[in-house]
Scaffold this active site. Structure first.
Site, PDB file in Angstrom:
ATOM      1  CG  ASN A  11      -1.694   1.269   1.393  1.00  0.00           C
ATOM      2  OD1 ASN A  11      -1.820   2.044   0.442  1.00  0.00           O
ATOM      3  ND2 ASN A  11      -2.231   1.510   2.581  1.00  0.00           N
ATOM      4  CE  LYS A  13       0.336   3.438   4.764  1.00  0.00           C
ATOM      5  NZ  LYS A  13       0.096   3.537   6.179  1.00  0.00           N
ATOM      6  CG  HIS A  96      -5.779   1.864   4.969  1.00  0.00           C
ATOM      7  ND1 HIS A  96      -5.345   2.807   5.866  1.00  0.00           N
ATOM      8  CD2 HIS A  96      -4.784   0.962   4.836  1.00  0.00           C
ATOM      9  CE1 HIS A  96      -4.110   2.485   6.256  1.00  0.00           C
ATOM     10  NE2 HIS A  96      -3.747   1.374   5.641  1.00  0.00           N
ATOM     11  CD  GLU A  98      -2.894   5.458   6.617  1.00  0.00           C
ATOM     12  OE1 GLU A  98      -2.868   5.573   5.382  1.00  0.00           O
ATOM     13  OE2 GLU A  98      -1.978   4.919   7.274  1.00  0.00           O
ATOM     14  CD  GLU A 168      -3.754  -2.774   7.132  1.00  0.00           C
ATOM     15  OE1 GLU A 168      -2.610  -2.978   6.753  1.00  0.00           O
ATOM     16  OE2 GLU A 168      -4.380  -1.744   6.862  1.00  0.00           O
ATOM     17  N   GLY A 174       2.044   1.995  10.582  1.00  0.00           N
ATOM     18  CA  GLY A 174       2.962   3.125  10.431  1.00  0.00           C
ATOM     19  C   GLY A 174       3.629   3.553  11.727  1.00  0.00           C
ATOM     20  CB  SER A 213       4.891  -2.077  11.805  1.00  0.00           C
ATOM     21  OG  SER A 213       4.458  -0.737  12.033  1.00  0.00           O
TER      22      SER A 213
END
Ligand code: PEP
Length: 251
Positions: A11, A13, A96, A98, A168, A174, A213
């Site tokens: 991903n 991003k 996701h 985010e 996730e 991150g 991560s």
């Protein structure tokens, strides 16, 4: 690992202009040419065409990081499945964390986007996961259950050929904090049990990824877990050598 084919997806991003995407992919292609896992790069919309052209005839598939629930119309800033398919995308990340935290994505919109993606022929990578407060509050499983029931509502078992789930934990995305192998396996196994309640035996065929991560130094332990079938990789997918090592995990 099981006989489910592993899928390792990067991903990117909001990283990489077309020029940088080209550089990264040119380095990556030979490094993963002999991979046994399905390799996917979910790139910014602006790099999809470049990525599809460069990876033609290779073992790398290209995906997007979102997709609209609508066919077309007044949806400023959205992108349709047809537009993605036209560029050659095969996968789309949906829900996701985010997008959930910064852009108002909900289980309901995840459900609408997922239905549209699979109806149009994309493979949906549907993300679920708990926050740190939810984990510390002991409600990880109920959070996952709500996300699974809401995000995957009214989707027939036969359509799960076109769905990948990415577990996730938000606290691991991150942050450099990775779930332990045991934490990740427990949550993914729980996810598979909830899927079984929803779609029966088909749950055993669904690829469930871990994301958060994941990198060259922890991939082998995570991929050795019986229910973890792949990874959704953020930071480590931005360097060809690191991503290639993840793709070529040994479990
Ligand atoms: C992600 O963005 O899905 C992700 C897992 O990011 P990172 O690998 O950087 O934690």
């Amino acid at each position: 690992m099981t006989n489910r084919k592993p899928i390792i997806a990067g991903n990117w991003k909001m990283n990489n202009t077309k020029e940088n995407a080209e550089k990264l992919l040119k380095e990556l292609i030979p490094l993963v040419a002999d991979a046994t896992a399905e390799v996917v790069v979910c790139v910014p919309y602006t790099a999809i065409e470049t990525a599809v052209k460069l990876t033609k005839g290779t073992n790398i598939a290209v995906g997007s990081q979102n997709v609209s629930w609508a066919d077309s119309g007044a949806f400023t800033g959205e992108i349709s499945a047809d537009m993605l398919l036209e560029l050659g995308a095969k996968y789309a990340i949906i829900g996701h964390s985010e997008r959930r935290t910064m852009f108002g994505e909900t289980d309901e919109t995840v459900n609408k986007r997922t239905k549209q993606a699979i109806a149009k022929g994309l493979i949906a990578i549907v993300c679920i996961g708990e926050t740190l407060a939810e984990r510390q509050g002991g409600i990880t499983e109920s959070v996952l259950k709500t996300q699974i029931l809401g995000g995957l509502k009214d989707i027939p078992a036969s359509d799960f050929d076109k769905i990948v789930i990415a577990y996730e934990p938000v606290w691991a995305i991150g942050t450099g904090l990775v779930a332990t192998d045991e934490q990740a396996e427990a949550a993914v196994a729980y996810t598979r049990r909830e899927l079984a309640a929803l779609i029966g035996k088909k749950a055993n065929e669904v690829c469930i990824q871990y994301g958060g991560s994941m990198n060259a130094s922890n991939v082998d332990g995570l991929m050795a877990q019986p229910n973890i079938d792949g990874g959704l990789i953020g930071g480590a997918s931005l360097k060809a050598v690191d991503f290639a090592r993840v793709v070529k995990f040994s479990a």
